[in-house]
Structures are given as structure tokens and as C-alpha cells.
Design a protein around this motif. Structure first.
Motif, PDB file in Angstrom:
ATOM      1  N   TYR A 232       0.846  -1.201   0.000  1.00 19.84           N
ATOM      2  CA  TYR A 232       0.000   0.000   0.000  1.00 19.84           C
ATOM      3  C   TYR A 232       0.882   1.253   0.000  1.00 19.84           C
ATOM      4  O   TYR A 232       1.877   1.330   0.712  1.00 19.84           O
ATOM      5  N   ASN A 233       0.523   2.216  -0.838  1.00 20.14           N
ATOM      6  CA  ASN A 233       1.218   3.502  -0.968  1.00 20.14           C
ATOM      7  C   ASN A 233       2.591   3.405  -1.606  1.00 20.14           C
ATOM      8  O   ASN A 233       3.434   4.288  -1.407  1.00 20.14           O
ATOM      9  N   GLY A 234       2.862   2.332  -2.375  1.00 26.74           N
ATOM     10  CA  GLY A 234       4.101   2.321  -3.124  1.00 26.74           C
ATOM     11  C   GLY A 234       4.819   0.995  -3.161  1.00 26.74           C
ATOM     12  O   GLY A 234       4.208  -0.078  -3.119  1.00 26.74           O
ATOM     13  N   ALA A 235       6.136   1.082  -3.242  1.00 22.98           N
ATOM     14  CA  ALA A 235       6.990  -0.100  -3.313  1.00 22.98           C
ATOM     15  C   ALA A 235       8.272   0.155  -2.538  1.00 22.98           C
ATOM     16  O   ALA A 235       8.656   1.303  -2.287  1.00 22.98           O
ATOM     17  N   SER A 236       8.946  -0.928  -2.145  1.00 25.60           N
ATOM     18  CA  SER A 236      10.224  -0.854  -1.440  1.00 25.60           C
ATOM     19  C   SER A 236      11.252  -1.636  -2.234  1.00 25.60           C
ATOM     20  O   SER A 236      10.973  -2.723  -2.741  1.00 25.60           O
ATOM     21  N   LEU A 237      12.468  -1.083  -2.338  1.00 28.22           N
ATOM     22  CA  LEU A 237      13.541  -1.699  -3.102  1.00 28.22           C
ATOM     23  C   LEU A 237      14.706  -1.995  -2.161  1.00 28.22           C
ATOM     24  O   LEU A 237      15.254  -1.085  -1.525  1.00 28.22           O
ATOM     25  N   TRP A 238      15.064  -3.274  -2.052  1.00 25.10           N
ATOM     26  CA  TRP A 238      16.089  -3.726  -1.114  1.00 25.10           C
ATOM     27  C   TRP A 238      17.292  -4.285  -1.871  1.00 25.10           C
ATOM     28  O   TRP A 238      17.145  -4.908  -2.920  1.00 25.10           O
ATOM     29  N   PHE A 239      18.494  -4.111  -1.289  1.00 25.29           N
ATOM     30  CA  PHE A 239      19.681  -4.812  -1.758  1.00 25.29           C
ATOM     31  C   PHE A 239      19.734  -6.159  -1.048  1.00 25.29           C
ATOM     32  O   PHE A 239      19.695  -6.227   0.182  1.00 25.29           O
ATOM     33  N   THR A 240      19.826  -7.235  -1.834  1.00 24.83           N
ATOM     34  CA  THR A 240      19.735  -8.572  -1.254  1.00 24.83           C
ATOM     35  C   THR A 240      20.932  -8.927  -0.374  1.00 24.83           C
ATOM     36  O   THR A 240      20.808  -9.719   0.559  1.00 24.83           O
ATOM     37  N   ALA A 241      22.114  -8.365  -0.676  1.00 22.15           N
ATOM     38  CA  ALA A 241      23.314  -8.706   0.087  1.00 22.15           C
ATOM     39  C   ALA A 241      23.557  -7.758   1.263  1.00 22.15           C
ATOM     40  O   ALA A 241      24.478  -7.968   2.042  1.00 22.15           O
ATOM     41  N   SER A 242      22.726  -6.736   1.395  1.00 19.90           N
ATOM     42  CA  SER A 242      22.906  -5.754   2.464  1.00 19.90           C
ATOM     43  C   SER A 242      22.222  -6.210   3.744  1.00 19.90           C
ATOM     44  O   SER A 242      21.264  -6.991   3.715  1.00 19.90           O
ATOM     45  N   THR A 243      22.704  -5.717   4.864  1.00 20.03           N
ATOM     46  CA  THR A 243      22.057  -5.980   6.158  1.00 20.03           C
ATOM     47  C   THR A 243      21.249  -4.770   6.625  1.00 20.03           C
ATOM     48  O   THR A 243      20.727  -4.772   7.734  1.00 20.03           O
ATOM     49  N   SER A 244      21.132  -3.764   5.769  1.00 21.53           N
ATOM     50  CA  SER A 244      20.398  -2.557   6.126  1.00 21.53           C
ATOM     51  C   SER A 244      18.909  -2.851   6.313  1.00 21.53           C
ATOM     52  O   SER A 244      18.326  -3.649   5.581  1.00 21.53           O
ATOM     53  N   GLU A 245      18.318  -2.219   7.307  1.00 17.59           N
ATOM     54  CA  GLU A 245      16.885  -2.364   7.550  1.00 17.59           C
ATOM     55  C   GLU A 245      16.077  -1.261   6.865  1.00 17.59           C
ATOM     56  O   GLU A 245      14.869  -1.154   7.067  1.00 17.59           O
ATOM     57  N   THR A 246      16.757  -0.441   6.066  1.00 20.09           N
ATOM     58  CA  THR A 246      16.093   0.682   5.403  1.00 20.09           C
ATOM     59  C   THR A 246      16.131   0.500   3.897  1.00 20.09           C
ATOM     60  O   THR A 246      17.202   0.552   3.281  1.00 20.09           O
ATOM     61  N   PRO A 247      14.993   0.278   3.262  1.00 23.23           N
ATOM     62  CA  PRO A 247      14.955   0.115   1.805  1.00 23.23           C
ATOM     63  C   PRO A 247      14.867   1.461   1.098  1.00 23.23           C
ATOM     64  O   PRO A 247      14.642   2.507   1.715  1.00 23.23           O
ATOM     65  N   ARG A 248      15.036   1.442  -0.205  1.00 23.78           N
ATOM     66  CA  ARG A 248      14.715   2.600  -1.033  1.00 23.78           C
ATOM     67  C   ARG A 248      13.201   2.618  -1.172  1.00 23.78           C
ATOM     68  O   ARG A 248      12.592   1.680  -1.695  1.00 23.78           O
ATOM     69  N   LYS A 249      12.567   3.692  -0.694  1.00 24.59           N
ATOM     70  CA  LYS A 249      11.109   3.782  -0.723  1.00 24.59           C
ATOM     71  C   LYS A 249      10.652   4.525  -1.965  1.00 24.59           C
ATOM     72  O   LYS A 249      11.103   5.636  -2.245  1.00 24.59           O
ATOM     73  N   LEU A 250       9.751   3.904  -2.700  1.00 22.01           N
ATOM     74  CA  LEU A 250       9.150   4.487  -3.886  1.00 22.01           C
ATOM     75  C   LEU A 250       7.677   4.729  -3.564  1.00 22.01           C
ATOM     76  O   LEU A 250       6.901   3.776  -3.448  1.00 22.01           O
ATOM     77  N   GLU A 251       7.314   5.975  -3.406  1.00 19.85           N
ATOM     78  CA  GLU A 251       6.000   6.298  -2.844  1.00 19.85           C
ATOM     79  C   GLU A 251       5.030   6.834  -3.890  1.00 19.85           C
ATOM     80  O   GLU A 251       5.378   7.632  -4.750  1.00 19.85           O
ATOM     81  N   TRP A 252       3.802   6.334  -3.796  1.00 18.66           N
ATOM     82  CA  TRP A 252       2.677   6.843  -4.576  1.00 18.66           C
ATOM     83  C   TRP A 252       1.408   6.357  -3.885  1.00 18.66           C
ATOM     84  O   TRP A 252       1.224   5.164  -3.693  1.00 18.66           O
TER      85      TRP A 252
END
Length: 303
Positions: free
Chosen positions: A122-142
Motif C-alpha cells: 500500500y502507498n508504493g513499493a520498497s527496493l532492497w539490496f539482497t546482500a545488504s544488512t540494512s533495515e532501510t529500503p529505497r522507498k518508492l511512494e505513490w
């Protein structure tokens, strides 16, 4: 199948394997072993071999496994969406991590190199790096309800389908918005062609192809191919060439050569709406299924 079984066709012979207690909701090629991964409304993620052997990869309790995806490259990966979480596994089925989202995950897709995975919600999409341990994705909002996702083969864009009769996209890395609308019905199936020049979509009485070249798709009219018979329900782009298959709600199945703008009818109307459609990895065979339980495999291999 809706009864929890898989029907396997090997050397022209069909067999039935009982996999889930409830409907099979999702199906993808296994990234390592010959066979498939499946998700069901019994909350289980399974690996099913071509001989019908079943291995449980994960169990998510009461949460349905609505979507699965796999990447069969140098570092094989598989993914499953259950509720608000996207679960990532290595090729052996070992847990890598769980990726949380603000609402139910409605679609997942790996990029062509397995480096990123996208999830619609809902409200968009999230883009994650598969090899990263980051809990913050690239947020694509609409704002709105997004129901599926695809990533451009060269990583130049992310596109989602919407609850209304439209698609939305974002250019990468800029994040500029793209709006593709005007459909008479919901776009339940879509995907990029091998080259990434075209986004092929269902949801109309023809195959609608948006150009992702020459500054498109914004400001560009889509190419439309087909016969105008019913509404396209399923799209499957060929893995090697600029060819695609399209299945309609009448049961009609077409093959379209985009460059030549040629259409080849493969299966006439009847037998129910096309509800499943996929090429094998080499593109020599096309499998399809319908809402009434009819299934077939079309052999395009050279004789």
C-alpha cells in the motif's frame, strides 16, 4: 491448483502431487534443484521436485504465502511474502533475513542480477539490496493500493500495477514518476521484454506495450497488438527474444512478435479464462492453464 495439489508434466505424462492443505497461492522455478517452490494458504513454503518429493522450507503459521520468487544466477536466492514481511533465503533454503513493510506485501520481483528485490504494498513499493544488512529500503511512494511489481532488466525502472485500472512507475535512480493509465480493466499481469524496450501489459482487449526507449513511456503512445477478443488476463514475455504470449478471458492464447507486429493464435476461445502462463527457461515450451482446470504445454522447439 486450488485444491492444494501440483500437476507435473514430465515427458508428456501428467502426475498429481498433494502439496498444501488449502490452495496453492504461488509458484516459481526452484533456483537450484530441478523443480519448484510453492506457497500456500496453509502458511507453508515448500520445495517440490520433478519426481514429486516435497521439502518444507519454512512455515509462517496463519499467514498465507501469497507470493514467491526465485533468482537462479551465480548466487541463487528465493523469496516468499507472508503478511507484511518479505522473507529471503539462499539457494539451499536457509534463512537470510526478514524484510518488514508498512502493509501487506502484494508482489515481489528480483532484478536481473539478483542484487535487488522489489516489493509492492500500500502507498508504493520498497527496493532492497539482497546482500545488504540494512533495515532501510529505497522507498518508492505513490498513494493508493499497489498490487504487483516488476523491475526493468537493466535496472532503469520499477513499475507496479494499481487497484484502479492503471500502472505506476519510477525511474532509477532519479525516482521520477511514470503513469500508465486508460485500461478498461485491471492490469493483473505485466512484464518487461528481454531487452527492456517494452513493458507488456494485460488489462485491455489488446496487448498493450509501453515503450521504455526514446524517452518513453511518458509522452509516448503505447503499441497495441492483438485481435480485440475479450480482455487480456495473463502476459508472459519470452526469455530470449522480443516475443510474448498473452492469454485472454475468453480462453484465447496468442503469441506476438513485437518487431514484426505479427500475431499467431495458439489456442482458440473456450475452456475458460487463461489464469496461468509461463515459458520454460530456454523459451522452447509455453505452459498455460485456465480457470476451469484445463492445462496444456505448447512445444515450439525445432524438429
Amino acid at each position: 491448483m486450488g485444491d492444494g495439489s501440483l500437476r507435473l508434466a514430465t515427458a508428456g505424462l501428467w502426475s498429481s502431487v498433494t502439496a498444501h492443505k488449502g490452495a496453492v497461492l504461488s509458484l516459481a522455478r526452484h533456483p537450484v534443484a530441478p523443480g519448484f517452490i510453492t506457497g500456500g494458504d496453509d502458511g507453508r513454503l515448500l520445495a517440490v521436485s520433478l519426481e514429486g518429493g516435497i521439502t518444507e522450507i519454512a512455515r509462517f503459521g496463519s499467514k498465507w504465502v501469497d507470493h514467491v520468487a526465485s533468482y537462479a544466477g551465480k548466487v541463487p536466492l528465493l523469496a516468499a511474502a507472508a503478511g507484511k514481511n518479505l522473507h529471503l533465503f539462499n539457494g539451499k533454503g536457509e534463512v537470510l533475513r526478514a524484510l518488514p513493510h508498512p502493509s501487506t506485501v502484494t508482489g515481489i520481483a528480483f532484478d536481473s542480477k539478483g542484487k535487488r528485490i522489489a516489493a509492492s504494498h500500500y502507498n508504493g513499493a520498497s527496493l532492497w539490496f539482497t546482500a545488504s544488512t540494512s533495515e532501510t529500503p529505497r522507498k518508492l511512494e505513490w498513494k493508493g493500493s499497489h498490487t504487483g511489481v516488476a523491475i526493468h532488466p537493466q535496472g532503469e525502472a520499477v513499475v507496479t500495477s494499481m487497484q484502479e485500472n492503471a500502472l505506476h512507475g519510477w525511474t532509477l535512480p532519479e525516482g521520477k514518476h511514470m503513469r500508465m493509465a486508460g485500461y478498461p480493466a485491471k492490469c493483473e499481469s505485466f512484464g518487461f521484454t528481454r531487452s527492456g524496450r517494452w513493458l507488456a501489459t494485460a488489462g485491455a482487449d489488446t496487448i498493450v506495450l509501453w515503450p521504455f526507449f526514446g524517452g518513453g513511456p511518458m509522452g509516448k503512445a503505447p503499441l497495441e497488438l492483438g485481435m480485440g477478443d475479450g480482455i487480456a488476463k495473463r502476459i508472459a514475455c519470452h526469455p530470449e527474444t522480443e516475443v510474448l504470449a498473452a492469454g485472454f478471458d475468453t480462453g484465447l492464447l496468442l503469441i506476438a512478435d513485437i518487431a514484426q507486429e505479427h500475431i499467431l493464435p495458439v489456442c482458440g476461445p473456450g475452456r475458460g479464462a487463461i489464469s496461468a502462463l509461463a515459458w520454460n527457461p530456454s523459451g522452447s515450451h509455453l505452459a498455460f492453464g485456465t480457470e476451469t482446470g484445463f492445462a496444456g504445454v505448447v512445444d515450439f522447439s525445432r524438429r
